[in-house]
Design an enzyme around this catalytic site. Structure first.
Site, PDB file in Angstrom:
ATOM      1  N   LYS A 113     -13.794   1.439  16.066  1.00  0.00           N
ATOM      2  CA  LYS A 113     -12.552   0.677  15.972  1.00  0.00           C
ATOM      3  C   LYS A 113     -11.866   0.566  17.334  1.00  0.00           C
ATOM      4  O   LYS A 113     -11.326  -0.470  17.686  1.00  0.00           O
ATOM      5  CB  LYS A 113     -11.625   1.375  14.971  1.00  0.00           C
ATOM      6  CG  LYS A 113     -10.496   0.526  14.488  1.00  0.00           C
ATOM      7  CD  LYS A 113      -9.842   1.124  13.258  1.00  0.00           C
ATOM      8  CE  LYS A 113     -10.694   0.941  12.018  1.00  0.00           C
ATOM      9  NZ  LYS A 113     -10.055   1.398  10.803  1.00  0.00           N
ATOM     10  N   ASN A 167       0.847  -1.206   0.000  1.00  0.00           N
ATOM     11  CA  ASN A 167       0.000   0.000   0.000  1.00  0.00           C
ATOM     12  C   ASN A 167       0.873   1.243   0.000  1.00  0.00           C
ATOM     13  O   ASN A 167       2.093   1.158  -0.006  1.00  0.00           O
ATOM     14  CB  ASN A 167      -0.953  -0.020   1.205  1.00  0.00           C
ATOM     15  CG  ASN A 167      -0.194  -0.086   2.519  1.00  0.00           C
ATOM     16  OD1 ASN A 167       0.536   0.828   2.865  1.00  0.00           O
ATOM     17  ND2 ASN A 167      -0.341  -1.206   3.233  1.00  0.00           N
ATOM     18  N   ASP A 217      -4.687  -5.984   5.114  1.00  0.00           N
ATOM     19  CA  ASP A 217      -5.743  -6.750   5.782  1.00  0.00           C
ATOM     20  C   ASP A 217      -5.779  -8.197   5.309  1.00  0.00           C
ATOM     21  O   ASP A 217      -6.195  -9.080   6.036  1.00  0.00           O
ATOM     22  CB  ASP A 217      -7.103  -6.084   5.533  1.00  0.00           C
ATOM     23  CG  ASP A 217      -7.213  -4.771   6.301  1.00  0.00           C
ATOM     24  OD1 ASP A 217      -6.790  -4.753   7.467  1.00  0.00           O
ATOM     25  OD2 ASP A 217      -7.695  -3.774   5.723  1.00  0.00           O
ATOM     26  N   PHE A 259      -4.072   3.355  15.029  1.00  0.00           N
ATOM     27  CA  PHE A 259      -4.340   4.404  14.046  1.00  0.00           C
ATOM     28  C   PHE A 259      -5.537   3.987  13.219  1.00  0.00           C
ATOM     29  O   PHE A 259      -5.821   2.789  13.088  1.00  0.00           O
ATOM     30  CB  PHE A 259      -3.128   4.616  13.133  1.00  0.00           C
ATOM     31  CG  PHE A 259      -2.170   5.629  13.695  1.00  0.00           C
ATOM     32  CD1 PHE A 259      -1.425   5.336  14.827  1.00  0.00           C
ATOM     33  CD2 PHE A 259      -2.038   6.876  13.114  1.00  0.00           C
ATOM     34  CE1 PHE A 259      -0.552   6.267  15.366  1.00  0.00           C
ATOM     35  CE2 PHE A 259      -1.169   7.817  13.638  1.00  0.00           C
ATOM     36  CZ  PHE A 259      -0.424   7.517  14.759  1.00  0.00           C
ATOM     37  N   ASP A 310      -4.756  -9.463  12.993  1.00  0.00           N
ATOM     38  CA  ASP A 310      -4.844  -8.053  13.369  1.00  0.00           C
ATOM     39  C   ASP A 310      -3.902  -7.849  14.555  1.00  0.00           C
ATOM     40  O   ASP A 310      -4.177  -8.289  15.670  1.00  0.00           O
ATOM     41  CB  ASP A 310      -6.286  -7.687  13.728  1.00  0.00           C
ATOM     42  CG  ASP A 310      -6.435  -6.190  13.883  1.00  0.00           C
ATOM     43  OD1 ASP A 310      -5.594  -5.567  14.576  1.00  0.00           O
ATOM     44  OD2 ASP A 310      -7.385  -5.621  13.292  1.00  0.00           O
TER      45      ASP A 310
END
Ligand code: C5P
Length: 403
Positions: A338, A208, A276, A324, A305
């Site tokens: 979250k 990314n 992810d 974050f 995660d």
């Protein structure tokens, strides 16, 4: 405040050089020893005698002064202090620093030193805004140089704008932050940063746009406050900061393992942009085009995660866990959800929707805690990092106090 601390003060050429005299006075008042160094150009603006008189030290000016070289070589001199401060730093001197040029005593000392370096630029507004200066400063920041940005206002050249040397008091405050008390001394903090790379086959991967800028700035701000930082980083664009333990990783699975390995910690900040998903079974040899032209199908599975796993660690959860959230829609709503879902203490949320934040130099964040949220104004990623580090100090002190 700065007792027993030594600052090498390099004064470069510019109208603002006279303000260096006031800085010397303030540093002496705070208890520091000041070793003054001047460039040739600086001597057109202030005299070596005024600087020597205020510092109560001889002024160093010449790279090829053989008498001095015999007593204390310029390399030793560059390392004799706790900090090298360049005030004012001219556009020309910043350019030399950014390129590692060393053609006089001052630039050679900056290149030879192993102590932290701080610069307080001062120049005409156009020079300050010039892409070359922007580039040089970005490069210097990446090299770990601390920058005290100039102020806006009327300048000696008659123009108005950004470029005026920061007030001597502001430079002193920045020096005090670097050399002053270390409230995180003895604390271990884990910081994750950068993107992850999930292999498709030996030559291809999924990644990314994370530059690793914000994570590096956080690691550095924490280290500045004395923390022992383990910096677990994916392949980032910016180099890791000096003074931290760097653990380079590629995949999310490696990142999780590295973080677990680094436990226990007093706090953990998860600034990495972790993929992810990963390809379920990366091919062991390069995937070839088939004669019928059919593209391969990638089967994905979810990555661990890391933030959630560490937040719910059965026996080694750090007392403060910060996540974050890079969002493009309903930033606050998603961040609140979250925080609860992942079980962390704080979420630093930012809107990455088309504003050039991801990979950029600035950030605009909302700090979401159990108590509520705080919207911080847009600021550089370094400033976000400093503020966050200060909040971490306060939170750990509160916990210590049993609050
Ligand atoms: O769910 P989302 O990816 O938006 O969450 C972002 C936060 O979770 C960041 O702090 C990131 O570092 C962390 N994260 C993680 N492991 C993952 C995905 C995200 O630690 N697999």
């Amino acid at each position: 405040m700065l007792a027993n601390r030594t600052v090498t003060l390099i004064v470069t050429g510019g109208i603002a050089a006279y303000k260096a005299l006031e800085l010397v006075r303030l540093l002496r008042q705070a208890g520091a020893r000041v070793i003054p160094v001047m460039t040739r150009a600086a001597e057109s603006f202030v005299t070596p005698l005024s600087l020597a008189a205020l510092a109560e030290e001889e002024v160093h000016r010449d790279l090829f002064d053989l008498t001095r070289e015999a007593r204390m070589g310029h390399i030793a001199l560059s390392r004799a202090a706790d900090l090298v401060a360049v005030v004012p730093a001219s556009a020309d001197f910043l350019a030399k620093m950014a390129h590692g040029l060393a053609d006089d005593l001052a630039s050679t000392m900056v290149l030879a030193t192993d102590t932290p370096v701080l610069v307080a630029p001062a120049m005409n507004v156009r020079m300050w805004q010039h892409p070359a200066t922007r580039r040089n400063l970005a490069r210097l920041r990446e090299d770990g140089v601390h920058v005290v940005p100039p102020e806006e206002g009327a300048m000696a050249c008659g123009e108005t704008g950004e470029g005026r040397l920061a007030a001597p008091e502001a430079v002193l405050a920045a020096i005090a932050r670097l050399l002053g008390p270390k409230p995180l001394a003895g604390r271990h903090v884990i910081v994750t940063s950068g993107p992850t790379r999930e292999p498709i086959d030996p030559v291809r991967f999924i990644a990314n746009r994370s530059s690793g800028r914000q994570g590096a700035a956080i690691a550095r701000a924490l280290a500045d406050l004395g923390a022992d930082v383990t910096f677990v980083t994916g392949p980032a664009e910016v180099p890791p900061p000096a003074g931290v333990r760097v653990v380079p990783v590629e995949t999310a699975a490696e990142m999780l393992a590295a973080v677990e390995e680094a436990l226990p910690a007093d706090a953990a900040v998860f600034a990495a942009a972790v993929a992810d998903w990963r390809v379920r079974q990366a091919a062991s040899s390069k995937i070839k085009k088939t004669p019928d032209g059919a593209p391969p199908t990638l089967r994905m599975i979810e990555n661990p995660d890391i933030l959630a796993a560490i937040s719910r660690h059965p026996d080694m959860r750090p007392p403060l866990v910060v996540g974050f959230a890079a969002e493009t829609d309903d930033v606050l709503g998603n961040a609140r959800a979250k925080r609860v879902r992942k079980g962390c203490d704080w979420i630093v949320a930012n809107d990455v929707g088309g504003t050039g934040i991801m990979g950029g130099a600035e950030n605009e964040v909302i700090l979401v805690t159990a108590e509520g949220e705080e919207r911080w104004p847009r600021m550089t990623k370094e400033e976000v990092a400093r503020r966050l580090a200060e909040r971490i100090v306060a939170a750990l002190e509160r916990q210590e106090g049993g609050g």
